[in-house]
Design a protein around this motif. Structure first.
Motif, mmCIF file in Angstrom:
data_model
loop_
_atom_site.group_PDB
_atom_site.id
_atom_site.type_symbol
_atom_site.label_atom_id
_atom_site.label_comp_id
_atom_site.label_asym_id
_atom_site.label_seq_id
_atom_site.Cartn_x
_atom_site.Cartn_y
_atom_site.Cartn_z
ATOM 1 N N LYS A 1 19.547 38.233 -69.848
ATOM 2 C CA LYS A 1 18.095 38.306 -69.420
ATOM 3 C C LYS A 1 17.730 37.634 -68.114
ATOM 4 C CE LYS A 1 16.287 38.336 -73.936
ATOM 5 N NZ LYS A 1 16.918 37.010 -74.786
ATOM 6 N N ILE A 2 16.693 38.037 -67.645
ATOM 7 C CA ILE A 2 16.086 37.615 -66.130
ATOM 8 C C ILE A 2 15.814 35.907 -66.406
ATOM 9 C CG2 ILE A 2 14.019 37.580 -64.746
ATOM 10 C CD1 ILE A 2 14.066 40.440 -65.066
ATOM 11 N N SER A 3 15.341 35.735 -67.453
ATOM 12 C CA SER A 3 15.350 33.933 -67.512
ATOM 13 C C SER A 3 16.664 33.264 -67.684
ATOM 14 C CB SER A 3 14.521 33.661 -69.010
ATOM 15 O OG SER A 3 15.525 34.148 -70.057
ATOM 16 N N TYR A 4 17.647 33.861 -67.857
ATOM 17 C CA TYR A 4 19.028 33.246 -67.916
ATOM 18 C C TYR A 4 19.492 33.402 -66.642
ATOM 19 C CZ TYR A 4 23.970 33.074 -68.017
ATOM 20 O OH TYR A 4 25.370 32.642 -67.759
ATOM 21 N N TYR A 5 19.275 34.326 -65.661
ATOM 22 C CA TYR A 5 19.629 34.201 -64.398
ATOM 23 C C TYR A 5 18.703 33.455 -63.383
ATOM 24 C CZ TYR A 5 23.051 37.900 -64.568
ATOM 25 O OH TYR A 5 24.098 38.582 -64.946
ATOM 26 N N ASN A 6 17.640 33.070 -63.871
ATOM 27 C CA ASN A 6 16.643 31.879 -62.965
ATOM 28 C C ASN A 6 17.340 30.802 -63.572
ATOM 29 O OD1 ASN A 6 14.950 33.661 -61.505
ATOM 30 N ND2 ASN A 6 13.751 34.040 -63.353
ATOM 31 N N LYS A 7 17.777 30.220 -64.721
ATOM 32 C CA LYS A 7 18.441 29.014 -64.683
ATOM 33 C C LYS A 7 19.739 28.983 -64.043
ATOM 34 C CE LYS A 7 17.358 29.062 -69.875
ATOM 35 N NZ LYS A 7 18.125 28.995 -71.071
ATOM 36 N N VAL A 8 20.455 30.126 -64.206
ATOM 37 C CA VAL A 8 21.659 30.034 -63.075
ATOM 38 C C VAL A 8 21.400 29.591 -61.565
ATOM 39 C CG1 VAL A 8 23.763 31.187 -62.475
ATOM 40 C CG2 VAL A 8 23.044 31.371 -64.768
ATOM 41 N N ILE A 9 20.466 30.085 -61.071
ATOM 42 C CA ILE A 9 20.058 29.810 -59.943
ATOM 43 C C ILE A 9 19.793 28.600 -59.390
ATOM 44 C CG2 ILE A 9 18.351 30.564 -58.033
ATOM 45 C CD1 ILE A 9 18.125 33.450 -59.231
ATOM 46 N N LYS A 10 18.738 28.174 -60.491
ATOM 47 C CA LYS A 10 18.410 26.755 -60.310
ATOM 48 C C LYS A 10 19.458 25.830 -60.700
ATOM 49 C CE LYS A 10 13.441 26.310 -61.968
ATOM 50 N NZ LYS A 10 12.641 26.254 -63.155
ATOM 51 N N GLY A 11 20.450 26.290 -61.358
ATOM 52 C CA GLY A 11 21.634 25.327 -61.649
ATOM 53 C C GLY A 11 22.389 25.316 -60.508
ATOM 54 N N TYR A 12 22.462 26.434 -59.601
ATOM 55 C CA TYR A 12 23.436 26.163 -58.705
ATOM 56 C C TYR A 12 22.848 25.396 -57.511
ATOM 57 C CZ TYR A 12 27.202 30.248 -58.847
ATOM 58 O OH TYR A 12 28.023 30.775 -59.279
ATOM 59 N N LEU A 13 21.564 25.327 -57.294
ATOM 60 C CA LEU A 13 20.797 24.749 -56.406
ATOM 61 C C LEU A 13 20.944 23.197 -56.757
ATOM 62 C CD1 LEU A 13 17.818 26.805 -55.854
ATOM 63 C CD2 LEU A 13 19.603 26.534 -54.123
ATOM 64 N N GLN A 14 20.978 22.770 -58.061
ATOM 65 C CA GLN A 14 21.169 21.612 -58.403
ATOM 66 C C GLN A 14 22.412 21.109 -58.118
ATOM 67 O OE1 GLN A 14 18.518 19.424 -59.977
ATOM 68 N NE2 GLN A 14 20.168 18.079 -59.412
ATOM 69 N N ILE A 15 23.495 21.805 -58.607
ATOM 70 C CA ILE A 15 24.943 21.489 -58.333
ATOM 71 C C ILE A 15 24.959 21.229 -56.898
ATOM 72 C CG2 ILE A 15 27.370 22.272 -58.435
ATOM 73 C CD1 ILE A 15 26.312 24.255 -60.636
ATOM 74 N N ALA A 16 24.364 21.910 -55.980
ATOM 75 C CA ALA A 16 24.895 21.747 -54.469
ATOM 76 C C ALA A 16 23.930 20.666 -54.116
ATOM 77 C CB ALA A 16 24.168 23.185 -53.894
ATOM 78 N N ALA A 17 23.137 20.379 -54.549
ATOM 79 C CA ALA A 17 21.989 18.820 -54.201
ATOM 80 C C ALA A 17 22.975 17.834 -54.744
ATOM 81 C CB ALA A 17 20.789 19.215 -54.768
ATOM 82 N N ASN A 18 23.700 17.715 -55.754
ATOM 83 C CA ASN A 18 24.422 16.751 -56.435
ATOM 84 C C ASN A 18 25.741 16.526 -55.401
ATOM 85 O OD1 ASN A 18 22.982 16.599 -58.366
ATOM 86 N ND2 ASN A 18 23.968 17.585 -59.766
ATOM 87 N N ASP A 19 26.077 17.520 -54.691
ATOM 88 C CA ASP A 19 27.442 17.153 -53.860
ATOM 89 C C ASP A 19 27.097 17.969 -52.500
ATOM 90 O OD1 ASP A 19 29.895 16.987 -53.320
ATOM 91 O OD2 ASP A 19 30.863 18.095 -54.894
ATOM 92 N N LYS A 20 26.280 17.066 -51.572
ATOM 93 C CA LYS A 20 25.959 17.804 -50.566
ATOM 94 C C LYS A 20 26.974 17.670 -49.506
ATOM 95 C CE LYS A 20 21.123 16.756 -50.354
ATOM 96 N NZ LYS A 20 20.506 15.566 -50.977
ATOM 97 N N ARG A 21 27.964 16.884 -49.675
ATOM 98 C CA ARG A 21 29.393 17.066 -48.755
ATOM 99 C C ARG A 21 30.074 18.207 -48.704
ATOM 100 N NH1 ARG A 21 33.421 12.458 -48.960
ATOM 101 N NH2 ARG A 21 34.322 14.011 -47.619
ATOM 102 N N ARG A 22 30.059 18.761 -50.045
ATOM 103 C CA ARG A 22 31.196 19.874 -50.315
ATOM 104 C C ARG A 22 30.178 21.189 -50.017
ATOM 105 N NH1 ARG A 22 32.719 22.736 -55.039
ATOM 106 N NH2 ARG A 22 31.936 21.333 -56.457
#
Ligand code: ADP
Ligand code: TYD
Length: 201
Positions: free
Chosen positions: A157-178
């Motif tokens: 579902k769409i709600s699932y994809y929105n969680k994935v998008i937010k998750g990706y941004l969080q993962i990136a924010a946690n590892d700004k060097r990479r």
């Protein structure tokens, strides 16, 4: 150098991998590209099991362990040997996909994901990861344009994809060097130029 590309379905990963591969080859670099799940005989067979629409009974943990098995085989059989031979290895998805889809998507505890990711990758971490960020609306727009039929994973579902998008941004924010986060709605050429500038530096 190990470079991975992340983002939701249709964000433009394979388009950019193709362009970067051409660019590197023109500059006389040794380069291979791989995709997840898949990339070896065994991993492609695992991919078929994962994406098969008839497998609606698949448990979340089964799914995650299959992604991880595919990744382990790809890492040992293709990625590590090429990195040893000084290739640029470009991968369409790697373990951040499991963190975003299975972890932030809400199926599996993030601590479990983290520890299995480490085992599956044999401790390998990408040197550089491009996160190509698009919204769910843009994904749907592209899907309509392509008249693409959906596999088992994409039927969520769409709600699932929105969680994935937010998750990706969080993962990136946690590892700004990479991570380098790219606005996926820019033109193909602009994104390619941004990627080349980063790889050069
Ligand atoms: P992915 O590998 O992430 O699934 P693709 O590279 O296959 O994505 O691109 C999905 C679709 O979006 C294709 O039709 C492609 O032509 C289109 N596309 C790729 N990059 C862009 C972009 N920057 N702007 C608009 N459309 C794009
Ligand atoms: P694919 O057709 O390769 O999608 P894309 O072109 O967007 O990369 O299908 C892979 C699907 O599997 C995609 O929906 C993302 C999902 N996936 C996970 O859920 N977890 C993972 O660890 C990986 C590697 C992929």
């Amino acid at each position: 150098m190990f470079i991975t590309f992340e983002g939701i379905d249709l964000s433009g990963k394979s388009t950019q991998i193709k362009l970067l591969k051409n660019y590197l080859e023109q500059n006389k670099k040794k380069v291979i590209s791989v995709r997840e799940p898949g990339g070896t005989g065994i991993s492609e067979q695992i991919r078929d099991i994962l994406l098969d629409k008839d497998h609606f009974k698949m448990e979340y943990l089964t799914e995650f362990l299959l992604f991880s098995s595919s990744r382990h085989q790809l890492t040992k059989e293709i990625i590590l040997p090429h990195l040893r031979k000084k290739y640029f290895v470009l991968s369409d998805r790697y373990f951040d996909s499991s963190t975003a889809y299975q972890g932030y998507g809400g199926m599996i505890d993030l601590k479990i994901i983290k520890s299995i990711n480490k085992i599956a990758a044999g401790g390998l971490i990408p040197d550089l990861t491009f996160l190509i960020n698009i919204s769910i609306d843009e994904c749907i727009r592209r899907k309509k344009l392509m008249k693409k039929t959906e596999d088992r994973i994409e039927q969520k579902k769409i709600s699932y994809y929105n969680k994935v998008i937010k998750g990706y941004l969080q993962i990136a924010a946690n590892d700004k060097r990479r991570f380098v986060v790219i606005d996926g709605t820019k033109s193909v050429e602009d994104i390619h130029a941004e990627i080349v500038t980063t790889v050069k530096s």
